[in-house]
Motif scaffolding. Structure first.
Motif, mmCIF file in Angstrom:
data_model
loop_
_atom_site.group_PDB
_atom_site.id
_atom_site.type_symbol
_atom_site.label_atom_id
_atom_site.label_comp_id
_atom_site.label_asym_id
_atom_site.label_seq_id
_atom_site.Cartn_x
_atom_site.Cartn_y
_atom_site.Cartn_z
ATOM 1 N N ALA A 104 0.858 -1.198 0.000
ATOM 2 C CA ALA A 104 0.000 0.000 0.000
ATOM 3 C C ALA A 104 0.884 1.234 0.000
ATOM 4 O O ALA A 104 1.670 1.448 0.919
ATOM 5 C CB ALA A 104 -0.893 -0.020 1.224
ATOM 6 N N LEU A 105 0.769 2.020 -1.064
ATOM 7 C CA LEU A 105 1.640 3.193 -1.169
ATOM 8 C C LEU A 105 0.926 4.480 -0.765
ATOM 9 O O LEU A 105 1.545 5.535 -0.718
ATOM 10 C CB LEU A 105 2.150 3.335 -2.607
ATOM 11 N N GLY A 106 -0.368 4.372 -0.503
ATOM 12 C CA GLY A 106 -1.140 5.555 -0.115
ATOM 13 C C GLY A 106 -0.515 6.206 1.112
ATOM 14 O O GLY A 106 -0.312 5.540 2.123
ATOM 15 N N GLY A 107 -0.190 7.465 0.990
ATOM 16 C CA GLY A 107 0.339 8.188 2.149
ATOM 17 C C GLY A 107 1.816 7.978 2.396
ATOM 18 O O GLY A 107 2.333 8.456 3.395
ATOM 19 N N VAL A 108 2.502 7.298 1.503
ATOM 20 C CA VAL A 108 3.950 7.138 1.692
ATOM 21 C C VAL A 108 4.634 8.454 1.322
ATOM 22 O O VAL A 108 4.497 8.939 0.201
ATOM 23 C CB VAL A 108 4.482 5.969 0.823
ATOM 24 N N ARG A 109 5.306 9.043 2.283
ATOM 25 C CA ARG A 109 5.897 10.368 2.044
ATOM 26 C C ARG A 109 7.421 10.327 2.037
ATOM 27 O O ARG A 109 8.078 11.277 1.672
ATOM 28 C CB ARG A 109 5.485 11.339 3.170
ATOM 29 N N ASP A 110 7.946 9.246 2.528
ATOM 30 C CA ASP A 110 9.367 9.195 2.807
ATOM 31 C C ASP A 110 10.017 8.141 1.906
ATOM 32 O O ASP A 110 9.526 7.007 1.827
ATOM 33 C CB ASP A 110 9.488 8.807 4.289
ATOM 34 N N GLU A 111 11.072 8.516 1.260
ATOM 35 C CA GLU A 111 11.771 7.571 0.376
ATOM 36 C C GLU A 111 12.191 6.327 1.158
ATOM 37 O O GLU A 111 12.190 5.214 0.645
ATOM 38 C CB GLU A 111 12.995 8.257 -0.228
ATOM 39 N N GLY A 112 12.535 6.555 2.430
ATOM 40 C CA GLY A 112 12.988 5.450 3.284
ATOM 41 C C GLY A 112 11.942 4.365 3.444
ATOM 42 O O GLY A 112 12.279 3.201 3.672
ATOM 43 N N GLU A 113 10.678 4.734 3.322
ATOM 44 C CA GLU A 113 9.641 3.709 3.470
ATOM 45 C C GLU A 113 9.718 2.701 2.330
ATOM 46 O O GLU A 113 9.333 1.556 2.475
ATOM 47 C CB GLU A 113 8.256 4.348 3.504
ATOM 48 N N ILE A 114 10.182 3.161 1.177
ATOM 49 C CA ILE A 114 10.317 2.251 0.037
ATOM 50 C C ILE A 114 11.680 1.584 0.042
ATOM 51 O O ILE A 114 11.806 0.383 -0.175
ATOM 52 C CB ILE A 114 10.146 3.035 -1.272
ATOM 53 N N ARG A 115 12.696 2.360 0.332
ATOM 54 C CA ARG A 115 14.074 1.873 0.216
ATOM 55 C C ARG A 115 14.685 1.409 1.521
ATOM 56 O O ARG A 115 15.819 0.962 1.549
ATOM 57 C CB ARG A 115 14.944 3.031 -0.233
ATOM 58 N N GLY A 116 13.977 1.598 2.621
ATOM 59 C CA GLY A 116 14.546 1.243 3.913
ATOM 60 C C GLY A 116 15.433 2.359 4.445
ATOM 61 O O GLY A 116 15.787 3.293 3.722
ATOM 62 N N HIS A 117 15.750 2.258 5.740
ATOM 63 C CA HIS A 117 16.607 3.270 6.367
ATOM 64 C C HIS A 117 17.967 2.659 6.637
ATOM 65 O O HIS A 117 18.056 1.485 6.985
ATOM 66 C CB HIS A 117 15.988 3.727 7.683
ATOM 67 N N ARG A 118 18.964 3.484 6.521
ATOM 68 C CA ARG A 118 20.319 2.969 6.765
ATOM 69 C C ARG A 118 20.444 2.468 8.190
ATOM 70 O O ARG A 118 19.720 2.933 9.071
ATOM 71 C CB ARG A 118 21.346 4.073 6.539
ATOM 72 N N ARG A 119 21.377 1.553 8.373
ATOM 73 C CA ARG A 119 21.467 0.911 9.689
ATOM 74 C C ARG A 119 21.925 1.863 10.784
ATOM 75 O O ARG A 119 21.838 1.552 11.957
ATOM 76 C CB ARG A 119 22.390 -0.294 9.610
ATOM 77 N N THR A 120 22.420 3.023 10.366
ATOM 78 C CA THR A 120 22.869 3.983 11.381
ATOM 79 C C THR A 120 21.671 4.588 12.110
ATOM 80 O O THR A 120 21.802 5.102 13.203
ATOM 81 C CB THR A 120 23.667 5.107 10.722
ATOM 82 N N TYR A 121 20.465 4.523 11.489
ATOM 83 C CA TYR A 121 19.270 5.071 12.134
ATOM 84 C C TYR A 121 18.865 4.173 13.294
ATOM 85 O O TYR A 121 18.994 2.949 13.203
ATOM 86 C CB TYR A 121 18.094 5.081 11.161
ATOM 87 N N VAL A 122 18.322 4.803 14.322
ATOM 88 C CA VAL A 122 17.773 3.990 15.410
ATOM 89 C C VAL A 122 16.517 3.320 14.857
ATOM 90 O O VAL A 122 15.766 3.917 14.115
ATOM 91 C CB VAL A 122 17.399 4.900 16.604
ATOM 92 N N ALA A 123 16.304 2.087 15.236
ATOM 93 C CA ALA A 123 15.126 1.313 14.807
ATOM 94 C C ALA A 123 14.975 1.294 13.296
ATOM 95 O O ALA A 123 13.869 1.378 12.759
ATOM 96 C CB ALA A 123 13.863 1.882 15.433
ATOM 97 N N SER A 124 16.108 1.244 12.595
ATOM 98 C CA SER A 124 16.016 1.200 11.137
ATOM 99 C C SER A 124 15.561 -0.189 10.691
ATOM 100 O O SER A 124 15.621 -1.147 11.449
ATOM 101 C CB SER A 124 17.367 1.529 10.521
#
Ligand SMILES: Nc1ncnc2c1ncn2[C@@H]1O[C@H](COP(=O)(O)OP(=O)(O)OP(=O)(O)O)[C@@H](O)[C@H]1O
Length: 897
Positions: A461-481
């Protein structure tokens, strides 16, 4: 055969003394004392009959024994009564007990009658040779497997002796060997009982042959067992060392849980689970393709994990990373096209699948079958090409899997030779984009395609996806990535070639400071790039080329150009009431019945009831609300049914005060109000009032749903200006200006003004026109309201009214031409739902009505196709309602072009 009397010495089971052999046994103190007395009585070394005890359960003696000389008697040190005497005997001759042995408690060595074995004949050459061969083979084996050199030498010496021995001494040798090697009690007893040399040699040869093979097998077993025990011991030892190292490291890093281990056994369970999880993780890394990027990454992170103390934050981060990494379905090396595709009846069964899941949608199904045919052809062609290439290529180098497995954990692992991974290439067919209003079956068509291809289906479901990270994931340096939606879906699918439905791509957000999610989607959907899709969390290129992407959207307006460019659009429009009735009967009702644990005998919706639900309780292009309403009816009946069953049971049990209520499975139209409440759309059409300055236009709303929209105009005192309200976009505003200009230009012909020079907004009074499109919160744009606006202005200025059963759409030009617009099917269906019976459409949209609008709608509606605004005005107000000045000026002529 000589008879004699000898004192009998019973040998403890399973001891047997054979002639020519020597044994030392322990005897009780009483026996020892008697032996002392015997020695003292006789001049020479005394001889006894050493008779074995026949079985370990009974104390009866065997019939045969050996006359034995007592060589030595050793007293227990310090007269220790418990230890007993040690007695050494030397076997002389075979004897047979003639009378049953009855021990005298006073004097154990009572002489008994015995018979000596007769003198033996020299055995035959053949039996001696067989015996020698068999004995030599056994001795050879024994020597080979003997652990100590001294024993090996002993066996070799006996072998040498055996080779040189004469035939007459062979039977003597047989006694020595049987007594020496480890044979069973039974075998020894039968040798003892055999007082014939020939027979004894044959028996001994058999015993030795048997013994040789037993020895061989047991050596083999012993070595296997030893090997595995050694391995286990080694592993256990290493594990213990590892645990000890961990413990030390923990205590170094300040861990204060030193005492925990001894105190609780619950924690042992946790440790066991922990160990199991780790072992599982390791196995999954080992199972990865040797030499692949993901395996290298897995091995690297695994080593880091081992170095970092358990329980630390970093350890948890690496663990969850490895869990994700190993859960992603990496491409396998299966080069075969999937089974259903190779099936000759693939297209027929795909068609059957689509038909069984969906009613109607003939054009869409045809398009999907074409799509599937292309997918199939490409896959089969690829397979063929690969087969040809494989036949021409040199044979592949076989890499030992075992070595690779070790590498995953071994510190000194050498990089595996990266064999190029061979995978099925992408299908690279078009990416389908289903566009249409909600609930028309876009998602379920995607599911049917997946079923037809026998691939797993996942919806993102892409409705409301605003952040590229939601599609591509967050780098491991992020907390709770964590990984993005694509990787999550791949993991759930569990295969590298699923069907992924990217739902509502029109609702995806565009560039923000969190990156542009639609740009990430571009990479996902681009066949040239998606074989190395980079998820920021996983950080190893993931091959998405085998994934079949299908997108859905409600409208195309908000989809970015490049994204649209990658897709092939398949337009789905709403359903007619007739289609909805079929869908409801064949699909929705059975689905709801199953979902609510009922069956067709329990709930039957009459045709008028269904139609009322469709027309008065829902008013949508798709069937989602209809399905919901049907579900509500089914649930209502389910409650009734359950109550009735309870009452019946109570009545049967005799404790029901009330009567059992009647239950009718049939749901009539009249019952709907009690079940679903008051109808939402009842009589709305009657509210549509025929008013001056109000005209109904046809629109397609944001969700892709068609409908009618009033264009309201009023005249207010002002300065000859136009005011436009109702969340209007630039295009629709311009089209309002355009419509007013056209009306001003033709005001004279329409008897609005008395001369061409007059402005109808200034003469006779100075007014402003306010045009409003209701539902102000909803954004509206587009040029298609042109003719509706003209009609509204003309109505306002002339006082003529447009009937409420008329609705229209069409863009206008300044010269008065009506040009085609889009969304005709949706608009006509919307008009039909709103009980509009006459629709005014641009002439150029005739083909859309013919092709897209169902005949049952065409038959009940009047379509007027217009080329010019004048024609539109005639169609809307009715012929001759508006007065036209006879003298047609050049402008009017021009507008009729
Ligand atoms: N032609 C049809 N035949 C049978 N069932 C249908 C048909 N069209 C829609 N349905 C049913 O209607 C329901 C809604 O369909 P679906 O979820 O696919 O809609 P959608 O177009 O994807 O909507 P959205 O845009 O909101 O995601 C499903 O249960 C589906 O099976």
């Amino acid at each position: 055969m000589a008879n004699s009397k000898l004192p009998v010495l019973p040998l403890p089971h399973p001891t047997i003394l054979l002639p020519a052999n020597r044994i030392t046994i322990q005897v009780s103190n009483d026996v020892g004392e008697s032996v002392v007395a015997l020695i003292e009585e006789s001049d020479a070394l005394p001889v006894v009959a050493a008779i074995p005890v026949a079985s370990d359960t009974k104390s009866t003696l065997a019939e045969f024994g050996t006359a034995a000389r007592i060589l030595r008697l050793v007293r227990p040190p310090g007269r220790n009564s418990r230890q007993g005497y040690l007695l050494t005997l030397h076997g002389l001759n075979r004897v047979r007990l003639l009378t049953p042995y009855r021990p005298d408690p006073e004097y154990p060595f009572t002489p008994c009658d015995i018979q000596y074995a007769p003198a033996e004949k020299v055995p035959s050459r053949k039996s001696v040779d067989t015996f020698k061969q068999s004995a030599l083979r056994l001795l050879d084996r024994l020597a080979r497997d003997a652990g100590q050199q001294i024993r090996r030498d002993g066996y070799n010496k006996i072998s040498a002796m055996l080779e040189d021995i004469t035939d007459s001494r062979a039977s003597w040798m047989a006694d020595i060997l049987v007594g020496t090697v480890n044979v069973t009690f039974g075998d020894k007893l039968s040798i003892l009982a055999m007082n014939e040399a020939e027979g004894r040699l044959t028996l001994a040869a058999e015993i030795f042959a048997k013994q040789a093979s037993i020895h061989e097998v047991s050596t083999k077993i012993a070595s296997t067992v030893e090997e595995s025990v050694y391995k286990q011991q080694k592993e256990m030892f290493l594990r213990q060392q590892l645990a000890a190292i961990h413990k030390e490291l923990q205590s170094l890093s300040g861990g204060s849980n030193g005492g925990i281990q001894n105190s609780s056994s619950e924690l042992d369970d946790d440790e066991q689970h922990e160990a199991d999880d780790l072992a599982d993780l390791k196995r999954r890394i080992e199972a990865m393709d040797p030499g692949s990027e993901e395996r290298k990454m897995g091995v690297r992170e695994w080593r880091r994990l081992k170095r970092i103390p358990q329980g630390s934050v970093e350890n948890g981060v690496i663990r969850s990373y490895l869990e994700w990494l190993t859960a992603v379905p990496w491409p396998n090396s299966s080069l075969e096209a999937p089974r259903p595709i190779r099936d000759r009846s693939f297209l027929a069964s795909a068609r059957a699948q689509l038909d069984s899941d969906h009613f109607g949608l003939e054009k869409i199904k045809k398009r999907l079958i074409e799509f599937l045919a292309v997918v199939r052809l490409r896959e089969l062609n690829e397979e063929r090409e690969r087969a040809v290439a494989a036949a021409a290529a040199p044979p592949p180098v076989v890499v030992e899997q075992k070595e690779e497995v070790k590498d995953a954990d071994g510190e000194n692992a050498k990089p595996a030779a990266p064999a190029p991974r061979q995978v099925r290439k992408s299908v690279k067919g078009p990416i389908l984009l289903f566009v249409g209003p909600p609930g028309v079956g876009k998602t379920s068509l995607g599911q049917s395609i997946a079923k037809a291809l026998d691939r797993p289906f996942q919806r993102i479901a892409l409705g409301g996806v605003r952040d590229e990270g939601e599609i591509r994931g967050h780098r491991r340096t992020y907390v709770a990535s964590g990984p993005g939606l694509i990787v999550q879906a791949m993991r759930k699918a569990g295969r590298c070639d699923p069907v992924l439905l990217l739902d509502e791509i029109d609702k995806i957000g565009h560039g923000s400071f969190h990156g542009d999610p639609s740009a990430a989607l571009l990479e996902v959907l681009d066949p040239e790039q998606n074989h190395t899709f980079n998820d920021h969390y996983i950080n190893v290129p993931i091959d998405l080329s085998q994934v079949l992407f299908i997108c859905t959207a409600n409208s195309l307006e908000t989809i970015s150009g490049p994204l649209l460019d990658r897709c092939e659009i398949v337009q789905l429009s709403g359903y007619t009431y007739d289609e909805k009735m079929h869908i409801a009967k064949r699909f929705l009702l059975p689905k709801q019945l199953t979902a609510n644990g009922m069956d067709a005998d329990h709930v039957q919706l009459t045709e008028p009831a269904l139609m009322t639900v469709a027309t008065q309780y829902t008013r949508e292009a798709g069937v989602r609300s209809l399905e919901r309403a049907i579900g509500a009816v089914v649930r209502y009946k389910a409650v009734e049914w359950a109550e009735r069953v309870d009452e019946q049971q109570q009545a049967a049990a005799g404790d029901a005060p009330k009567e059992v209520r009647e239950y009718s499975a049939v749901v009539e139209e009249s019952e709907l109000e009690a079940i679903l409440g008051i109808a939402r759309y009842d009589g709305e059409e009657r509210e549509r009032e025929e008013r001056r300055g109000v005209v109904y236009g046809l629109v397609v709303m944001g969700q892709g749903e068609g409908g009618i929209l009033p264009v309201e105009t009023i005249a207010v005192p002002g300065a000859g200006r136009l005011k436009l309200t109702g969340s209007l976009g630039e295009v629709i505003k311009e089209s309002g200006e355009l419509a007013l200009s056209w009306v001003k230009t033709h005001a004279y012909e329409l008897y609005i003004t008395n001369s061409r020079a007059q402005d109808p907004l200034k003469v006779p009074e100075l007014i402003d026109i306010h045009l409003h499109l209701p539902a102000g919160a909803q954004k509206k744009d587009g040029p298609s309201a042109g003719i509706a606006m003209v009609c509204a202005f003309v109505s306002l200025l002339t006082g003529a009214r447009v009937p409420t059963h008329v609705a229209m759409t069409g863009e206008i030009t300044l010269r008065g031409r009506v040009t085609p617009v889009g969304g005709i099917k949706e608009k006509v269906l919307g008009a039909h739902r709103a009980e509009v019976t006459k629709v005014i459409l641009p002439w150029a949209n005739r083909k859309d009505v013919e092709h897209d609008v169902a005949p049952e709608i065409r038959n009940v509606m009047e379509f007027v196709f217009v080329r010019t605004v004048n024609e539109a005005l005639d169609a809307a107000f009715g012929k001759n309602t508006l007065g036209w000045r006879k003298e047609n000026g050049p402008l009017l002529l021009e507008s009729r072009l």
